[in-house]
Design an enzyme around this catalytic site. Structure first.
Site, mmCIF file in Angstrom:
data_model
loop_
_atom_site.group_PDB
_atom_site.id
_atom_site.type_symbol
_atom_site.label_atom_id
_atom_site.label_comp_id
_atom_site.label_asym_id
_atom_site.label_seq_id
_atom_site.Cartn_x
_atom_site.Cartn_y
_atom_site.Cartn_z
ATOM 1 C CE1 TYR A 52 -2.908 -3.149 0.436
ATOM 2 C CE2 TYR A 52 -3.534 -2.388 2.603
ATOM 3 C CZ TYR A 52 -3.643 -3.307 1.581
ATOM 4 O OH TYR A 52 -4.503 -4.374 1.714
ATOM 5 C CE LYS A 232 -9.804 4.135 0.738
ATOM 6 N NZ LYS A 232 -10.428 4.771 -0.445
ATOM 7 C CB SER A 233 -14.173 5.475 4.140
ATOM 8 O OG SER A 233 -14.499 6.741 3.604
ATOM 9 N NE ARG A 238 -18.709 7.826 1.030
ATOM 10 C CZ ARG A 238 -18.297 7.810 -0.243
ATOM 11 N NH1 ARG A 238 -17.045 7.477 -0.526
ATOM 12 N NH2 ARG A 238 -19.126 8.131 -1.200
#
Ligand SMILES: NC(=O)c1ccc[n+]([C@@H]2O[C@H](COP(=O)([O-])OP(=O)(O)OC[C@H]3O[C@@H](n4cnc5c(N)ncnc54)[C@H](OP(=O)(O)O)[C@@H]3O)[C@@H](O)[C@H]2O)c1
Length: 275
Positions: A52, A232-233, A238
């Protein structure tokens, strides 16, 4: 089921929070702000990976949060395979994250064409014995990969992080996990926001009946099916919306309706093809 345990004890003895925060596709320069928001919201599990390319930002967020290191459950993953390569990857991840241990370290994919996942997992077991990681797991492993690791190292992975959402709920794999004491962790729990899941009438009807958003219903379904869940956000609203899933419950009927959406089709990569 109105009450969920907040943590699960894995086979090696460490506890993992039931709910966490995923960081895929959040670049390093934005990761600190996103993870700081997640930690301030209440998330205590952060999922990253070498791949990532955001471990520096994740580490800075934990340091800046004011939380003690032991109050955050930190997961990373190695892409490289091979005993020495995994050991080197782990050292480098620890350095980037600014910590001297990981709570959970995973082989990111089985990479069967490379055929080194058994010795790679042995490297995790040795790192666990040395205290560099608290628990040793895998990701995207099929039943065949899990069985081989267990028979050749004598230890089942403590956890398998796999794609899991209403369209792809993996009942056979989850049953195998349960038989072998492997915790199931769901990646892509919102189906990577793909495939039309948010537009499914069944999910929308349940969301309306429970006074919740579609995302909250889908995440709650995953939790009530017994999995560790890591949405994930990068969007602060959110991040907070997704956190509000611990104070309501779906009925057995709701769960069964959502179960029926399973198509057996993945949205993400196939473990046999990713190499
Ligand atoms: N082991 C593996 O191979 C693997 C593979 C993939 C993922 N993962 C892990 O699992 C985590 C979660 O998976 P994922 O990131 O692929 O997919 P996901 O969590 O299913 O979906 C993320 C997407 O949904 C959107 N979203 C989030 N909350 C929302 C909400 N309440 N309403 C509407 N849209 C919403 C996000 O947009 P915004 O960010 O723009 O808000 C983003 O586009 C990853 O971040 C990573 O840590 C692991």
């Amino acid at each position: 089921m109105s009450e969920l345990s907040t943590a699960i004890t894995m086979s090696g003895g460490a506890e993992i929070p039931r709910y966490g925060y995923g960081t895929f596709k959040i670049d390093d320069d934005r990761a600190q702000a996103a993870v700081e928001t997640a930690l301030a919201t209440g998330y205590r599990l952060v999922d990253t990976a070498v791949g990532y390319q955001n471990e520096v930002g994740v580490g800075r967020a934990i340091a800046a949060s004011g939380l003690k290191r032991e109050d955050v459950f930190l997961t990373s993953k190695t892409w490289d395979h091979g005993y020495d390569e995994v050991r080197r990857n782990l050292r480098e991840s620890l350095e980037r994250l600014g910590t001297d241990y990981l709570d959970l370290y995973l082989l990111h994919w089985p990479r069967p064409a490379v055929d080194k996942y058994v010795e790679s997992f042995q490297a995790l077991l040795d790192a666990r014995a040395e205290g560099l990681i608290r628990s040793a797991g895998v990701s995207n492993f099929t039943i065949e990969h899990l069985a081989r690791v267990e028979s050749e190292t004598g230890a089942a992975p403590e956890l398998n992080q796999v794609e899991l959402h209403p369209y792809f709920s993996q009942p056979e794999l989850r049953a195998y996990h349960d038989e072998h004491g492997i915790v199931t962790e769901s990646w892509g729990p919102l189906a990577l926001r793909g495939g039309g899941l948010f537009d499914e009438p069944v999910v929308q009807a349940v969301a309306e009946a429970r006074g919740r958003t579609v995302a909250q219903v889908v995440l709650r379904w995953n939790l009530q099916r017994g999995n560790v869940v890591i949405p994930k956000s990068e969007t602060p609203e959110r991040i907070r919306e997704n956190w509000e899933v611990l104070d309501f419950a779906l009925t057995d009927e709701d769960l069964a309706k959502i179960d029926a959406l399973d198509t057996g089709n993945r949205q993400g990569g196939d473990p046999l093809d990713v190499n």
